[in-house]
Design an enzyme around this catalytic site. Structure first.
Site, PDB file in Angstrom:
ATOM      1  N   TYR A 123      31.057  44.919  48.239  1.00  0.00           N
ATOM      2  CA  TYR A 123      31.494  45.953  49.183  1.00  0.00           C
ATOM      3  C   TYR A 123      30.349  46.885  49.572  1.00  0.00           C
ATOM      4  O   TYR A 123      30.561  47.867  50.282  1.00  0.00           O
ATOM      5  CB  TYR A 123      32.636  46.773  48.578  1.00  0.00           C
ATOM      6  N   LYS A 170      32.444  37.258  35.941  1.00  0.00           N
ATOM      7  CA  LYS A 170      32.267  35.810  36.131  1.00  0.00           C
ATOM      8  C   LYS A 170      30.826  35.497  35.719  1.00  0.00           C
ATOM      9  O   LYS A 170      30.064  34.876  36.460  1.00  0.00           O
ATOM     10  CB  LYS A 170      32.550  35.462  37.601  1.00  0.00           C
ATOM     11  N   ASP A 203      38.855  34.430  36.417  1.00  0.00           N
ATOM     12  CA  ASP A 203      39.907  33.458  36.743  1.00  0.00           C
ATOM     13  C   ASP A 203      40.890  33.325  35.578  1.00  0.00           C
ATOM     14  O   ASP A 203      42.108  33.296  35.760  1.00  0.00           O
ATOM     15  CB  ASP A 203      39.314  32.102  37.159  1.00  0.00           C
ATOM     16  N   ASP A 227      39.521  44.958  43.043  1.00  0.00           N
ATOM     17  CA  ASP A 227      40.400  45.031  44.200  1.00  0.00           C
ATOM     18  C   ASP A 227      41.523  43.998  44.049  1.00  0.00           C
ATOM     19  O   ASP A 227      42.708  44.290  44.208  1.00  0.00           O
ATOM     20  CB  ASP A 227      39.559  44.743  45.462  1.00  0.00           C
TER      21      ASP A 227
END
Ligand code: NAD
Length: 331
Positions: A123, A170, A203, A227
């Site tokens: 972002y 991740k 995930d 988010d």
């Protein structure tokens, strides 16, 4: 008297903000509202949807409550909400997800808090069209911002009597960026031996939140995962109509619901004011108005549990203002 900047926003914003303001006043909290307009409606007048005097008001009052603001599609302005967070350095986005009796949801007794980094990651806006067929975006992660958000999460956990912080990343694939975030989270965790710490790959986190949400407590995440996962958590407790949030900096706090301006319902006195009301509760908590915060939360939960005077999304046919009236009657 405490001065708070009030930005009604647009779309459904003014209706739900008015409901929230009336409830806070009915609870006996004395606030002088410094009402400021922002968004598409002031664009012509000031040439920007976020005029300088709005930012100055927030800087002076240190606390603001806002309704949702529409992001004009295709305009040069990315998002007024993102701009506000960046401009005021509101680096932590706090999104509690707590079950409310009477709200339709597949789960009960969920009590999660998502702490989302608000200033960088994908972002940061470092994005470009390389050529006709290629575009790229930079995922920016810094030690400073990662440390600040992780420390915020642990401090929050300690202050609110929480037991565990889970860092979400991740880092198995994004070894440098998320790798740095995880490295910093592990290091910060060492300063808080009283709070349990663990990490999860994003995930796997998404799956586990659906399968066994009760084992989690406070989650800390870089911007993009934050988010997405915070909307997932809102879904676990009944959706956007009941999800509050706070954007927090070292000195300034801006409180707003997670949902947007739902333009198709503008002026219809139809939408659920709960997310905005719980946003007000969050703000009162931060202002030290514990008693009023508790009373408003309980009155809102009681009206929802009773199910008689609730909006369409909660299975009722009451309007926004009628639901607010019912909550005020409970107070
Ligand atoms: P949205 O959250 O405004 O609405 C999506 C749908 O969710 C609505 O059509 C409605 O069915 C439901 N909904 C949302 N709030 C509700 C409520 N209080 N009660 C009952 N139902 C509710 O999302 P969107 O349509 O993607 O976005 C609309 C505009 O809002 C866009 O311009 C977007 O950029 C903006 N937005 C602003 C903020 C903010 O101000 N912080 C946040 C998100 C989106």
């Amino acid at each position: 008297m405490r001065r708070v900047t009030l930005i009604p926003g647009d779309g459904i914003g003014p209706e739900i903000v008015e409901a929230c303001r009336r409830i806070i006043e009915a609870a006996g909290v004395e606030i002088e509202w410094d009402v400021q307009r922002a968004g598409a409606e002031v664009m012509e007048e000031y040439g920007t949807p976020l005029p300088t005097h709005v930012l100055e008001s927030i800087r002076a009052n240190k606390v603001a409550m806002k309704g949702p603001i529409t992001t004009p599609v295709g305009s040069g302005f990315r998002s007024i909400n993102v701009a506000l967070r960046k401009e005021l350095d509101l680096y932590a986005n706090l999104r509690p997800a707590k079950s409310i009796e009477g709200v339709r949801s597949p789960y009960k007794d969920i009590d999660l808090v998502v702490v989302r980094e608000n200033t960088e990651d994908l972002y940061a806006g470092i994005e470009r069209r390389v050529d006709e067929d290629t575009a790229e975006s930079v995922k920016l992660i810094t030690r400073g911002a990662s440390e600040r958000i992780c420390r915020f999460a642990f401090e929050y956990a300690r202050r609110e009597g929480r037991r565990k912080v889970t860092a979400v990343h991740k880092a198995n694939i994004l070894k440098f960026t998320d790798g740095l975030f995880l490295e910093v989270a592990r290091k910060v965790a060492q300063d808080y031996p009283d709070i349990e710490f663990e990490d999860r790959i994003v995930d796997n986190m998404a799956m586990q939140l659906v399968q066994k949400p009760h084992i989690y407590d406070v989650l800390v995440l870089p911007n993009l995962y934050g988010d997405i996962i915070s909307d997932l958590c809102a879904g676990l407790v009944g959706g956007l109509g009941v999800a509050p949030s706070a954007n927090i900096g070292d000195e300034i706090q801006v409180f707003e619901p997670v949902h947007g301006s739902a333009p198709k319902y503008t002026g219809m006195n139809k939408v659920n004011p709960t997310a905005q009301i719980l946003t007000g509760v969050l703000m009162l908590h931060y202002l030290g108005e514990e008693e009023a915060a508790r009373r408003i939360y309980e009155a809102t939960a009681a009206v929802i549990a009773e199910g008689k005077t609730v909006t369409y999304d909660l299975g009722g046919d009451a309007g926004t203002s009628e639901m607010a009236d019912a909550i005020i009657a409970r107070l």
